[in-house]
Scaffold this active site. Structure first.
Site, PDB file in Angstrom:
ATOM      1  N   ARG A 237       0.856  -1.186   0.000  1.00 16.33           N
ATOM      2  CA  ARG A 237       0.000   0.000   0.000  1.00 16.33           C
ATOM      3  C   ARG A 237       0.893   1.237   0.000  1.00 16.33           C
ATOM      4  O   ARG A 237       1.919   1.288   0.679  1.00 16.33           O
ATOM      5  CB  ARG A 237      -0.929   0.013   1.221  1.00 16.33           C
ATOM      6  CG  ARG A 237      -2.060  -1.009   1.144  1.00 16.33           C
ATOM      7  CD  ARG A 237      -3.059  -0.640   0.050  1.00 16.33           C
ATOM      8  NE  ARG A 237      -4.176  -1.583  -0.041  1.00 16.33           N
ATOM      9  CZ  ARG A 237      -4.235  -2.599  -0.866  1.00 16.33           C
ATOM     10  NH1 ARG A 237      -3.207  -2.863  -1.670  1.00 16.33           N
ATOM     11  NH2 ARG A 237      -5.310  -3.371  -0.921  1.00 16.33           N
ATOM     12  N   GLU A 266      -2.179   7.640  -4.966  1.00 13.51           N
ATOM     13  CA  GLU A 266      -2.429   6.993  -6.258  1.00 13.51           C
ATOM     14  C   GLU A 266      -3.860   7.114  -6.741  1.00 13.51           C
ATOM     15  O   GLU A 266      -4.132   7.037  -7.947  1.00 13.51           O
ATOM     16  CB  GLU A 266      -2.045   5.516  -6.211  1.00 13.51           C
ATOM     17  CG  GLU A 266      -2.942   4.667  -5.348  1.00 13.51           C
ATOM     18  CD  GLU A 266      -2.535   3.192  -5.376  1.00 13.51           C
ATOM     19  OE1 GLU A 266      -3.368   2.372  -5.762  1.00 13.51           O
ATOM     20  OE2 GLU A 266      -1.392   2.875  -5.016  1.00 13.51           O
ATOM     21  N   HIS A 298       0.035   0.019  -9.826  1.00 16.41           N
ATOM     22  CA  HIS A 298      -0.649  -0.960  -8.967  1.00 16.41           C
ATOM     23  C   HIS A 298      -1.057  -2.186  -9.784  1.00 16.41           C
ATOM     24  O   HIS A 298      -2.221  -2.607  -9.787  1.00 16.41           O
ATOM     25  CB  HIS A 298      -1.868  -0.328  -8.307  1.00 16.41           C
ATOM     26  CG  HIS A 298      -2.231  -0.966  -6.993  1.00 16.41           C
ATOM     27  ND1 HIS A 298      -2.693  -0.258  -5.920  1.00 16.41           N
ATOM     28  CD2 HIS A 298      -2.190  -2.263  -6.583  1.00 16.41           C
ATOM     29  CE1 HIS A 298      -2.947  -1.079  -4.907  1.00 16.41           C
ATOM     30  NE2 HIS A 298      -2.639  -2.307  -5.297  1.00 16.41           N
TER      31      HIS A 298
END
Length: 334
Positions: A237, A266, A298
């Site tokens: 994360r 993000e 991601h």
């Protein structure tokens, strides 16, 4: 017979293709929305019993109350992490399920991809050779063999990663709040506290959940403890790392390189095309310019096998809820 309606947020073409394929076995009425779930899109949940969400959807206290008002009974996360859900607020109002292990191999293998790409400067050499530049200056790497990897968090992904890195002949240090000492001993992993891990690791890879305790765990103080030239990998994360402190570490060369598949802000950028506009985030823009940093969107989870597991597990979670069965993948406030 009326089919149960699911509001599916932050939907992309690959999500739809995968869920449509596997939903043939379940028969849900899935409504796909490009929008992310927030108070701005809450109207789309009216008449739906289930909402299906991803990592950047917002399931805050306000959103939860609005979902309940709209008749939603289940939040189905199609991811492992649940830090975007206000679990204490959901308690007694909504049930929440997730996909705890869509593909540990996908994420672990991607972490190694970042390590090798950074170490051997593959991304830089590829850019050079496309322009006809075949010089080797600036591309020097190091043998992974004999180096020490520090793994933060020892869940399923980390255990797969350990086995891969052992294949390179690396020494493994690991930290976990609740360590599996038996597994560590059987697999030649030395469990240590964080300061020892920081001080002795050539490569540090983050595989822990985002909690109040792990928020910005990689900050100036942590970086100061690390070896000069350390490589930091984050496929977990974004908010595990305080970005401004990482940038200072890179500038001072205390951090030799960083592979970031996640970024703490993000949600404003990832999974969308921003190629025709300026990146309105000074920290992200700076990271993207640095020659010793790789930022990806991601995507560590993004394999065929993982998409299948995400779809089938999410749909089974929904079916189990409707059938009144035990929710084996339920997450609740402690």
């Amino acid at each position: 017979m009326t089919m149960t309606k699911i509001a599916f947020f932050d939907a992309h073409s690959y999500d739809r293709d995968s869920f449509e394929m596997w939903n043939k076995d379940f028969g849900f009425d899935i409504h796909y929305y490009k929008e992310r779930l927030s108070m701005n899109s809450i109207e789309l949940t009216k008449g739906k019993e289930i909402v299906c969400v991803f990592v950047n959807d917002e399931i805050s206290a306000q959103v939860i109350d609005a979902l309940v008002k709209n008749g939603v009974k289940l939040v189905a996360l199609r991811c492992a992490g649940f830090n975007n859900v206000d679990l204490p607020e959901a308690k007694g109002k909504l049930r929440v399920v997730r996909v705890p292990a869509y593909s540990p191999h996908a994420v672990a293998e991607y972490a190694v991809t970042l390590m090798l790409s950074l170490n051997r400067k593959v991304y830089r050499s590829t850019q050079r050779t496309r322009e006809g530049n075949f010089r080797l200056s600036g591309l020097l790497g190091f043998d992974m063999y004999g180096k020490t990897a520090g793994i933060v968090g020892m869940g399923r992904i980390a255990k797969v990663l350990v086995n891969i890195l052992k294949g390179f002949g690396m020494n493994i240090l690991a930290y976990d709040k609740f360590p599996d000492m038996k597994w560590a001993k059987e697999n030649g992993v030395k469990m240590v506290d964080l300061p020892e891990l920081y001080a002795n690791s050539d490569v540090i890879s983050l595989h822990c959940p985002l909690t109040h305790e792990t928020l910005h765990m990689i900050d100036k103080d942590a970086i100061d403890m690390m070896k000069p030239g350390v490589m930091i990998i984050n496929t977990g994360r974004g908010k595990l790392i305080r970005t401004e402190d990482l940038i200072q570490g890179l500038r001072s060369h205390k951090v030799g390189s960083a592979g970031l598949d996640v970024y703490e802000e993000e949600a404003k950028f990832f999974y969308e095309d921003h190629s025709d506009r300026m990146i309105n985030d000074d920290h992200l823009a700076l990271l993207l310019m640095m020659p010793n940093v790789i930022v990806t969107s991601h995507q560590a989870f993004f394999t065929r096998e993982a998409l299948q597991n995400i779809a089938t597990t999410t749909l089974q979670n929904c079916k189990d809820f409707l059938d009144g069965k035990e929710l084996v993948n339920e997450v609740m406030a402690k």
